[in-house]
Design an enzyme around this catalytic site. Structure first.
Site, PDB file in Angstrom:
ATOM      1  N   PHE A   1       0.073   4.630   8.657  1.00 50.62           N
ATOM      2  CA  PHE A   1       0.511   5.610   7.658  1.00 50.62           C
ATOM      3  C   PHE A   1       1.082   4.948   6.412  1.00 50.62           C
ATOM      4  O   PHE A   1       1.727   5.612   5.592  1.00 50.62           O
ATOM      5  CB  PHE A   1       1.558   6.538   8.271  1.00 50.62           C
ATOM      6  CG  PHE A   1       2.675   5.802   8.974  1.00 50.62           C
ATOM      7  CD1 PHE A   1       3.823   5.430   8.303  1.00 50.62           C
ATOM      8  CD2 PHE A   1       2.561   5.471  10.317  1.00 50.62           C
ATOM      9  CE1 PHE A   1       4.843   4.736   8.939  1.00 50.62           C
ATOM     10  CE2 PHE A   1       3.588   4.784  10.969  1.00 50.62           C
ATOM     11  CZ  PHE A   1       4.721   4.418  10.282  1.00 50.62           C
ATOM     12  N   TYR A   2       0.854   3.640   6.238  1.00 52.22           N
ATOM     13  CA  TYR A   2       1.354   2.937   5.058  1.00 52.22           C
ATOM     14  C   TYR A   2       0.423   3.183   3.876  1.00 52.22           C
ATOM     15  O   TYR A   2      -0.303   2.295   3.429  1.00 52.22           O
ATOM     16  CB  TYR A   2       1.452   1.443   5.339  1.00 52.22           C
ATOM     17  CG  TYR A   2       2.660   1.012   6.138  1.00 52.22           C
ATOM     18  CD1 TYR A   2       3.605   1.923   6.587  1.00 52.22           C
ATOM     19  CD2 TYR A   2       2.860  -0.327   6.447  1.00 52.22           C
ATOM     20  CE1 TYR A   2       4.695   1.517   7.318  1.00 52.22           C
ATOM     21  CE2 TYR A   2       3.962  -0.739   7.175  1.00 52.22           C
ATOM     22  CZ  TYR A   2       4.878   0.190   7.614  1.00 52.22           C
ATOM     23  OH  TYR A   2       5.967  -0.219   8.348  1.00 52.22           O
ATOM     24  N   GLY A   3       0.470   4.384   3.357  1.00 52.58           N
ATOM     25  CA  GLY A   3      -0.367   4.740   2.229  1.00 52.58           C
ATOM     26  C   GLY A   3      -1.408   5.768   2.628  1.00 52.58           C
ATOM     27  O   GLY A   3      -1.700   5.961   3.804  1.00 52.58           O
TER      28      GLY A   3
ATOM     29  N   THR B   1       0.799  -1.232   0.000  1.00 47.04           N
ATOM     30  CA  THR B   1       0.000   0.000   0.000  1.00 47.04           C
ATOM     31  C   THR B   1       0.832   1.283   0.000  1.00 47.04           C
ATOM     32  O   THR B   1       0.352   2.323  -0.443  1.00 47.04           O
ATOM     33  CB  THR B   1      -0.927   0.043   1.229  1.00 47.04           C
ATOM     34  OG1 THR B   1      -0.147  -0.100   2.423  1.00 47.04           O
ATOM     35  CG2 THR B   1      -1.974  -1.054   1.173  1.00 47.04           C
TER      36      THR B   1
END
Length: 350
Positions: free
Chosen positions: A54-56, A20
């Protein structure tokens, strides 16, 4: 009831960042199929999935994991552990360990993995992704612990911490694991005493980037001339020290020798050698002055089933002599380049 650390079964976890948080995310269904494969494969036995708030953009990673879980039988989900990093203010790209921000982050993460009656779903571990220098770390951990105490999450992990922060955290709450970078090309946690410290406490390590973000692979060696140019424009790898052309060229010497050792001596792939090295160290007795090394679970990633098979499919049992040979290669050909870069160095091992 006194909180207890979450027991993480198996020898591996699985990282989901590349699904992601990339300039060209793979199709969602492809990622779901890959997650199903890696968590259902008997030989791999992966029960820990590692992700990030916050992965994407727009909680993309949390939404992917939620969709994946929604396609599973409840009994399968109950066998899984989801570890999520949060506590990063993405508007300024800095950690925020305040009570207000940690609460906001945990409540957002937990909303994607609600516990419904008897079908509790996966165990949920939360970790502040970096140490906020503006907030005493023991305070940040105490804020997270409140959510363990009230049942919102099940456990606490630490990320990018040094020994002093580990000491502070363990004085407040049981710690299930500590996520740190470890690979043949990034052995800082061995050299700086953190491995020894965690081994004394027998707190497991979640080893991220165990293939040095794709450098420790057959593909990298076999396509060395084009490897850097194939990285998409805007990808964060372009900012990392080991991906700078001069450092990459320097490190190719050691990389090719490791590749030759993997193929010519051990009859396996470079990625298999790199992961098998971590598995050999995990639980090792009398390793570099450590009586018994704590458990180390590498979390290789992969956006396709084919990549999972390449990463997981051919592990070997290394000997102590093999470890010596690998150490010799790296001592004679020292790796150049920081784990990230000079700008980020101050946020690591805090």
């Amino acid at each position: 009831m006194t909180p207890q650390p979450i027991e993480i079964p198996g020898r591996f976890g699985f990282g989901t960042m590349s699904m992601t948080w990339t300039s060209q995310p793979p199709p969602i269904q492809q990622s779901i199929d890959t997650l199903k494969y890696v968590t259902s494969h008997q030989e791999y036995g992966v029960k820990l999935l590692n992700g990030g708030e916050f992965y994407g953009p727009n909680d993309a990673n949390l939404k992917l994991l939620q969709q994946f879980l929604s396609t599973n039988d409840a009994t399968i989900n109950e066998s899984l552990i989801i570890s999520i990093k949060g506590g990063i203010d993405m508007t300024i790209l800095k950690p925020n360990g305040s009570k207000e921000y940690i609460s906001k982050s945990i409540e957002n993460v937990a909303s994607y993995f609600p516990k419904k009656g008897n079908a509790r779903g996966p165990k949920l571990i939360f970790e502040a992704a970096r140490v906020d220098p503006q907030v005493p770390y023991e305070d940040t951990i105490s804020y997270i612990k409140q959510y363990v105490d009230n049942g919102t999450i099940d456990g606490i992990s630490l990320s990018e911490v040094g020994i002093k922060s580990i000491e502070k955290a363990t004085s407040i709450a049981p710690i299930s694991c500590v996520e740190l970078e470890l690979s043949l090309f990034s052995q800082d946690l061995i050299d700086n005493g953190i491995l020894s410290f965690l081994s004394n406490k027998q707190i497991p390590i979640i080893a991220y980037s165990p293939l040095c973000r794709g450098i420790l692979t057959d593909y990298c060696v076999e396509h060395a001339d084009s490897f850097l140019s194939e990285i998409p424009e805007g990808h964060f790898k372009h900012s990392l020290d080991k991906f700078q052309p001069d450092n990459f060229a320097h490190n190719l010497v050691a990389l090719k020798k490791l590749y030759a050792f993997a193929h010519d001596v051990k009859h396996t792939s470079l990625e298999s050698l790199a992961l098998s090295w971590i598995l050999k160290i995990s639980g090792h007795h009398s390793y570099k002055g450590i009586d018994k090394v704590t458990r180390i679970l590498p979390i290789p990633s992969g956006s396709t089933i084919k990549r999972v098979e390449l990463n997981f499919g051919n592990f070997i049992e290394l000997t102590d002599d093999d470890l010596t040979t690998i150490d010799t290669i790296l001592k004679e050909n020292p790796v150049k380049g920081l784990r990230y870069n000079a700008q980020s160095e101050g946020s690591l091992f805090q």
